[in-house]
Write a protein that holds these residues in place. Sequence first.
Motif, PDB file in Angstrom:
ATOM      1  N   UNK A 150       0.829  -1.204   0.000  1.00  0.00           N
ATOM      2  CA  UNK A 150       0.000   0.000   0.000  1.00  0.00           C
ATOM      3  C   UNK A 150       0.861   1.250   0.000  1.00  0.00           C
ATOM      4  N   UNK A 151       0.599   2.145  -0.939  1.00  0.00           N
ATOM      5  CA  UNK A 151       1.185   3.479  -0.910  1.00  0.00           C
ATOM      6  C   UNK A 151       2.693   3.501  -1.035  1.00  0.00           C
ATOM      7  N   UNK A 152       3.289   4.558  -0.452  1.00  0.00           N
ATOM      8  CA  UNK A 152       4.725   4.768  -0.560  1.00  0.00           C
ATOM      9  C   UNK A 152       5.492   3.701   0.214  1.00  0.00           C
ATOM     10  N   UNK A 153       6.768   3.536  -0.173  1.00  0.00           N
ATOM     11  CA  UNK A 153       7.597   2.562   0.523  1.00  0.00           C
ATOM     12  C   UNK A 153       8.689   2.036  -0.379  1.00  0.00           C
ATOM     13  N   UNK A 154       9.242   0.880   0.000  1.00  0.00           N
ATOM     14  CA  UNK A 154      10.369   0.335  -0.740  1.00  0.00           C
ATOM     15  C   UNK A 154      10.454  -1.171  -0.552  1.00  0.00           C
ATOM     16  N   UNK A 155      11.091  -1.821  -1.518  1.00  0.00           N
ATOM     17  CA  UNK A 155      11.464  -3.225  -1.395  1.00  0.00           C
ATOM     18  C   UNK A 155      12.928  -3.353  -1.796  1.00  0.00           C
ATOM     19  N   UNK A 156      13.619  -4.298  -1.164  1.00  0.00           N
ATOM     20  CA  UNK A 156      15.013  -4.508  -1.528  1.00  0.00           C
ATOM     21  C   UNK A 156      15.391  -5.958  -1.290  1.00  0.00           C
ATOM     22  N   UNK A 157      16.461  -6.371  -1.960  1.00  0.00           N
ATOM     23  CA  UNK A 157      16.939  -7.750  -1.820  1.00  0.00           C
ATOM     24  C   UNK A 157      18.336  -7.848  -2.411  1.00  0.00           C
ATOM     25  N   UNK A 158      19.011  -8.907  -2.031  1.00  0.00           N
ATOM     26  CA  UNK A 158      20.268  -9.258  -2.673  1.00  0.00           C
ATOM     27  C   UNK A 158      19.995 -10.435  -3.596  1.00  0.00           C
ATOM     28  N   UNK A 159      20.272 -10.249  -4.894  1.00  0.00           N
ATOM     29  CA  UNK A 159      20.068 -11.324  -5.874  1.00  0.00           C
ATOM     30  C   UNK A 159      21.400 -12.053  -5.984  1.00  0.00           C
ATOM     31  N   UNK A 160      21.546 -13.131  -5.231  1.00  0.00           N
ATOM     32  CA  UNK A 160      22.846 -13.769  -5.062  1.00  0.00           C
ATOM     33  C   UNK A 160      23.238 -14.683  -6.207  1.00  0.00           C
ATOM     34  N   UNK A 161      22.253 -15.278  -6.862  1.00  0.00           N
ATOM     35  CA  UNK A 161      22.579 -16.220  -7.932  1.00  0.00           C
ATOM     36  C   UNK A 161      21.391 -16.372  -8.863  1.00  0.00           C
ATOM     37  N   UNK A 162      21.678 -16.662 -10.129  1.00  0.00           N
ATOM     38  CA  UNK A 162      20.653 -16.967 -11.128  1.00  0.00           C
ATOM     39  C   UNK A 162      21.214 -17.958 -12.123  1.00  0.00           C
ATOM     40  N   UNK A 163      20.545 -19.107 -12.268  1.00  0.00           N
ATOM     41  CA  UNK A 163      20.986 -20.123 -13.212  1.00  0.00           C
ATOM     42  C   UNK A 163      20.907 -19.600 -14.646  1.00  0.00           C
ATOM     43  N   UNK A 164      21.874 -19.983 -15.435  1.00  0.00           N
ATOM     44  CA  UNK A 164      21.969 -19.494 -16.805  1.00  0.00           C
ATOM     45  C   UNK A 164      21.207 -20.413 -17.760  1.00  0.00           C
ATOM     46  N   UNK A 165      19.874 -20.394 -17.656  1.00  0.00           N
ATOM     47  CA  UNK A 165      19.064 -21.161 -18.601  1.00  0.00           C
ATOM     48  C   UNK A 165      19.053 -20.500 -19.974  1.00  0.00           C
ATOM     49  N   UNK A 166      19.277 -19.192 -19.987  1.00  0.00           N
ATOM     50  CA  UNK A 166      19.276 -18.411 -21.224  1.00  0.00           C
ATOM     51  C   UNK A 166      19.879 -17.053 -20.901  1.00  0.00           C
ATOM     52  N   UNK A 167      20.502 -16.446 -21.878  1.00  0.00           N
ATOM     53  CA  UNK A 167      21.087 -15.120 -21.646  1.00  0.00           C
ATOM     54  C   UNK A 167      20.033 -14.106 -21.222  1.00  0.00           C
ATOM     55  N   UNK A 168      18.751 -14.371 -21.608  1.00  0.00           N
ATOM     56  CA  UNK A 168      17.669 -13.449 -21.253  1.00  0.00           C
ATOM     57  C   UNK A 168      16.917 -13.889 -19.988  1.00  0.00           C
ATOM     58  N   UNK A 169      17.437 -14.875 -19.271  1.00  0.00           N
ATOM     59  CA  UNK A 169      16.846 -15.200 -17.967  1.00  0.00           C
ATOM     60  C   UNK A 169      16.977 -13.988 -17.047  1.00  0.00           C
ATOM     61  N   UNK A 170      15.986 -13.804 -16.172  1.00  0.00           N
ATOM     62  CA  UNK A 170      15.992 -12.629 -15.306  1.00  0.00           C
ATOM     63  C   UNK A 170      15.471 -12.989 -13.914  1.00  0.00           C
ATOM     64  N   UNK A 171      16.021 -12.294 -12.900  1.00  0.00           N
ATOM     65  CA  UNK A 171      15.540 -12.427 -11.520  1.00  0.00           C
ATOM     66  C   UNK A 171      15.699 -11.079 -10.837  1.00  0.00           C
ATOM     67  N   UNK A 172      14.680 -10.712 -10.021  1.00  0.00           N
ATOM     68  CA  UNK A 172      14.785  -9.428  -9.346  1.00  0.00           C
ATOM     69  C   UNK A 172      13.548  -9.082  -8.547  1.00  0.00           C
ATOM     70  N   UNK A 173      13.437  -7.808  -8.237  1.00  0.00           N
ATOM     71  CA  UNK A 173      12.307  -7.314  -7.441  1.00  0.00           C
ATOM     72  C   UNK A 173      11.390  -6.483  -8.326  1.00  0.00           C
ATOM     73  N   UNK A 174      10.108  -6.459  -7.949  1.00  0.00           N
ATOM     74  CA  UNK A 174       9.119  -5.855  -8.837  1.00  0.00           C
ATOM     75  C   UNK A 174       7.954  -5.261  -8.049  1.00  0.00           C
ATOM     76  N   UNK A 175       7.493  -4.098  -8.495  1.00  0.00           N
ATOM     77  CA  UNK A 175       6.178  -3.568  -8.164  1.00  0.00           C
ATOM     78  C   UNK A 175       5.310  -3.749  -9.404  1.00  0.00           C
ATOM     79  N   UNK A 176       4.071  -4.222  -9.253  1.00  0.00           N
ATOM     80  CA  UNK A 176       3.150  -4.238 -10.377  1.00  0.00           C
ATOM     81  C   UNK A 176       1.744  -3.979  -9.861  1.00  0.00           C
ATOM     82  N   UNK A 177       0.929  -3.342 -10.688  1.00  0.00           N
ATOM     83  CA  UNK A 177      -0.387  -2.901 -10.224  1.00  0.00           C
ATOM     84  C   UNK A 177      -1.303  -4.077  -9.930  1.00  0.00           C
ATOM     85  N   UNK A 178      -1.126  -5.180 -10.644  1.00  0.00           N
ATOM     86  CA  UNK A 178      -1.953  -6.363 -10.414  1.00  0.00           C
ATOM     87  C   UNK A 178      -1.179  -7.582 -10.899  1.00  0.00           C
ATOM     88  N   UNK A 179      -1.826  -8.745 -10.778  1.00  0.00           N
ATOM     89  CA  UNK A 179      -1.215  -9.980 -11.255  1.00  0.00           C
ATOM     90  C   UNK A 179      -1.525 -10.254 -12.722  1.00  0.00           C
TER      91      UNK A 179
END
Length: 484
Positions: A345-374
Amino acid sequence: MIRKSTAYKDDEIIAIAEHYDLVVLEKANNAGQGSTMKGMLHTAARLKKINPNLKILFYWNSRIYFGHYGIDDSITKHRDEWIDPKFTIRDGLPTYDRSNPDFVQWWVGCAEKMIAHPSIDGTFVDKSGVPISMLDALYKATPANKLVMNNNAGARQRIGFVDGTYREGWSGGGSPDTVAETIAIGRETGLNKKMQILRMPVKGATSKRDMEDRIDRSLAIYLLYAEKYSYFYWQATVDAKKGKMWEWDASYIDQLNRPLGEPLGPYVRDSNVFTRSFEHCDVFLNYQPGSGEKSVARILWKNDIGNPALAGSGISGTDDTYRIQGGGGFSRESEQLFFLSDAHYGDGAIKASIDALENTHAYARAGIMFRESLATDAPMVAVLRDPAGRLYMYYRLKSGEKTVSAGFIDAGKGRRVMLVRSGDVFSGYCSSDGTRWTKISQVSIPMREKIEMGMAVASHSQTALAAATFSEFARREITSKQNE
């Protein structure tokens, strides 16, 4: 658990019948019918008409005399024998002489008369410490298709004389050991296929948001042990006449309207840290009260955004890491990915350390996200890393539009990422030490107050899931009274 001295409104009856599985009709439930018995039966019939599967128990105190409800007034002739002249409670309320066998016979008989009505499914016996002889007599007099529940905290010796137990939080000041004992007893009760209700005190809540903000720690404790026939009670009051509807009807709370699914196993404990995972939910609790420390409770929900060919998964560890697997991928028009998220709800923040990501593809991605809905094409903003550690910031301005890159930073700038919301302005950052932050970019995206936040993973493959490891995950809601 509810009472009302005047008649329930239709919308109140509908809310109760459509959102709850188990209802205890508390004392003073006249409901405008002239007596507590008539009020309880009238209310129960109204509820059953809407939801015939609802289980309804009537409240019957084993220690305090709140009146005979209109069931059997013979106690008035025996008051001198059945009421203890030497002991009162709560500023003068009379108490029973529970050693009198004639009183016990009357008390059990009243329960028999109430549960003989088809709309009443059992007896809720209040007060811990009820003599086992009273419970035994009631249990033997109760038909097999009716229920007996007792407010008996953790008293194992009474479990054999009831169908379920009710716990008003826990005693012992809420120490880690007491909480651990509550969780252990709860699991033991569940494995024995006994009903149980965990009631957590709610004091001082001022709004719906306040009620929702406060729930996670208590709900996490419940979910750690929950089995079939386990119930969770979250109310600020039981009085539907004096309380505002949001104080006793918790059906609006976001966490109580999410799918839970089957448990994937029992809880795991490491000192004061507990975790448990369900089909659609992951629970993390680090219980550290006192001494300036703060307990951390996270209940995050498992979502496959879009329809990836392979379903993702997310699970927390007692070392405060998350291992998340996701399929699908980011495209210009929509996302197909796994999202471990919660409402924000409203203002704020999210954070994380993305320590590892398997290389299934050069365009594989992992991270944090805000989105208005699912929704797969919802407005969103994310800070993501690729398998090589490079960081990107992406966003979608409006539903149905294409995603746009807002910038990127090379891998050497650090694996820690943060997204900050201030109104409709979203800023992305990265850091190597979690103290000094480098801004990646800033974008303006109109979003409503309530959105989704969390950790996302996409493999960019139809045949393989990419696994990512996150640590140091935290979220902050500036308008919330309880933050991690």
